[in-house]
Write an enzyme that holds these catalytic residues in place. Sequence first.
Site, PDB file in Angstrom:
ATOM      1  N   GLU A 135      21.159   9.935 -11.692  1.00 34.76           N
ATOM      2  CA  GLU A 135      22.292   9.935 -12.618  1.00 34.76           C
ATOM      3  C   GLU A 135      22.945  11.330 -12.676  1.00 34.76           C
ATOM      4  OE1 GLU A 135      22.412   9.947 -17.411  1.00 34.76           O
ATOM      5  OE2 GLU A 135      21.300   8.268 -16.540  1.00 34.76           O
ATOM      6  N   ASN A 155      10.162   3.379 -40.142  1.00 30.69           N
ATOM      7  CA  ASN A 155      10.690   4.711 -39.829  1.00 30.69           C
ATOM      8  C   ASN A 155      10.024   5.703 -40.777  1.00 30.69           C
ATOM      9  OD1 ASN A 155      13.124   5.927 -38.150  1.00 30.69           O
ATOM     10  ND2 ASN A 155      13.055   7.019 -40.103  1.00 30.69           N
ATOM     11  N   SER A 215      16.911   2.324 -20.025  1.00 29.31           N
ATOM     12  CA  SER A 215      18.180   2.951 -19.660  1.00 29.31           C
ATOM     13  C   SER A 215      19.358   2.054 -20.002  1.00 29.31           C
ATOM     14  CB  SER A 215      18.216   3.270 -18.168  1.00 29.31           C
ATOM     15  OG  SER A 215      19.474   3.830 -17.833  1.00 29.31           O
ATOM     16  N   GLY A 216      20.456   2.687 -20.348  1.00 31.63           N
ATOM     17  CA  GLY A 216      21.675   1.947 -20.646  1.00 31.63           C
ATOM     18  C   GLY A 216      22.392   2.485 -21.864  1.00 31.63           C
ATOM     19  N   LYS A 219      11.831   6.046 -14.256  1.00 33.58           N
ATOM     20  CA  LYS A 219      12.952   6.335 -15.163  1.00 33.58           C
ATOM     21  C   LYS A 219      13.436   7.783 -14.976  1.00 33.58           C
ATOM     22  CE  LYS A 219      15.741   5.907 -18.787  1.00 33.58           C
ATOM     23  NZ  LYS A 219      16.102   7.214 -19.277  1.00 33.58           N
ATOM     24  N   HIS A 248      15.478   7.861 -11.914  1.00 30.29           N
ATOM     25  CA  HIS A 248      16.765   7.242 -12.276  1.00 30.29           C
ATOM     26  C   HIS A 248      17.682   8.291 -12.900  1.00 30.29           C
ATOM     27  CE1 HIS A 248      19.327   5.779 -15.547  1.00 30.29           C
ATOM     28  NE2 HIS A 248      19.534   4.670 -14.840  1.00 30.29           N
ATOM     29  N   ASN A 249      17.140   9.061 -13.858  1.00 31.11           N
ATOM     30  CA  ASN A 249      17.958  10.065 -14.534  1.00 31.11           C
ATOM     31  C   ASN A 249      18.367  11.194 -13.586  1.00 31.11           C
ATOM     32  OD1 ASN A 249      17.267   8.466 -16.748  1.00 31.11           O
ATOM     33  ND2 ASN A 249      17.180  10.208 -18.123  1.00 31.11           N
TER      34      ASN A 249
END
Length: 483
Positions: A191, A33, A129-130, A184, A187-188
Amino acid sequence: MKKADIAVIGLAVMGENLVLNMESKGFTVAVYNRTTEKVDNFINGRAKGKNIIGTHSLEELVSVLEKPRKIMLMIKAGPAVDKTIDALIPLLDKGDIIIDGGNTHFPDTDRRTKYVESKGLLYIGTGVSGGEEGALLGPSIMPGGSPEAWPEVKPIFQKIAAKVEDGSACCEWVGENGAGHFVKMVHNGIEYGDMQLITEAYHIMKNLLGMSADEMHEVFKEWNEGELDSYLIEITRDILAFKDEDGEPLVDKILDTAGQKGTGKWTAVAALDHGIPLTLIGEAVFARFLSAMKDERVKASKVLSGPTPSFNGDKKAFIDDLKNALFASKIVSYAQGYALMRAAAKEHGWNLNYGGIALMWRGGCIIRSAFLDNIREAFDKNPELENLLLDPYFKEKVVKAQTGWRNVVAEAAKNGLPAPALSAALNYFDGYRSERLPANLLQAQRDYFGAHTYERVDKPRGEFYHTNWTGRGGNTASTTYNA
């Protein structure tokens, strides 16, 4: 020391949870990081005693990896990704793989794939996703980019992904370049649509039927046991039952202004670019914009009047109508999303597996729902299916639901309750099933003021005509139109 199977850069919630997921499935993971204090805190905290190697520089990170090196970025989308890629490239060897697991806009993934490949390396842009729970316990993973990279990451991705009842992983190769991030993004967008539809059903129950949070909790609980069974219905059920410290429903105390991260907007813009009527998802995005105008709405509520909601009918029957409206609209949301993916695949040369995408969305992700199995079956039966509404299962469901659907939209309009997504879904259904729309008049208007030409129903397609409507214009036409 055993070398790491994969590295993760970025130790925010999603990054940390994904690392713990990978380690729990038997992989050794190296982490880095930019704020190295986070590395130390993680290694001495949640990662203590696990096969996780903390590093304090990119050079150290690269040195502890098995070849071909696999480095996954779980950092904020945008310039930070480009900077990290540029810092990694000189440290890597031919065939090493950089993976972007953030919510990246797909054109950026297109560009980065070409750039990284030009340096002899491989690139994957993958949707994950999740949420934080999915990252820890098994997300839906949608990878695209350099096809040669897939066999190297497949064992890891499919092992950490969510599994459905038959053990299939909610992760499969999507396609080249930005295909994974495009899927993705859609998908969003779906959503956004799903969430808006549910909130409209909630708003109608609360303000037209006068239902309490506990009563609505019972309705959503029942709905989640039938064909509406889904993650978003499930969490709505739980939210409505949740009480604040004073015993009152917490949901009633939350300010009605919605946030967003931009993926719904990207989906709507992509639909405009591809000429696909993604009306429901567009309305869901606009509804969030409208919700953010809280101060303006409060002022408007004092000067703009409308009907006072009142309901005198059969409450139980109307709740059934609401269920049908929600289910039919949800089908339209997916139909529109899939239509957009088809158009994008054609333009970008992606070979998308539409049934496989439904499987990837079946578990782990936010829009997971029971009827994704039916979507998979629809595309398995007919991979060339133009629109989900034309599949026998979905056609029957929507036709059966439409009486209740129309009743809900009409009651909402009569009582002054906004239902933009439910209405948009119904209007799309009615427009899509219309053999003839009033665009003939629209095209006449365009030809009148701009000589844009028109085609005729009594002549072959592809022949264009211009009329001198006023007698004052000439016979010179503008360029022909695109339809």
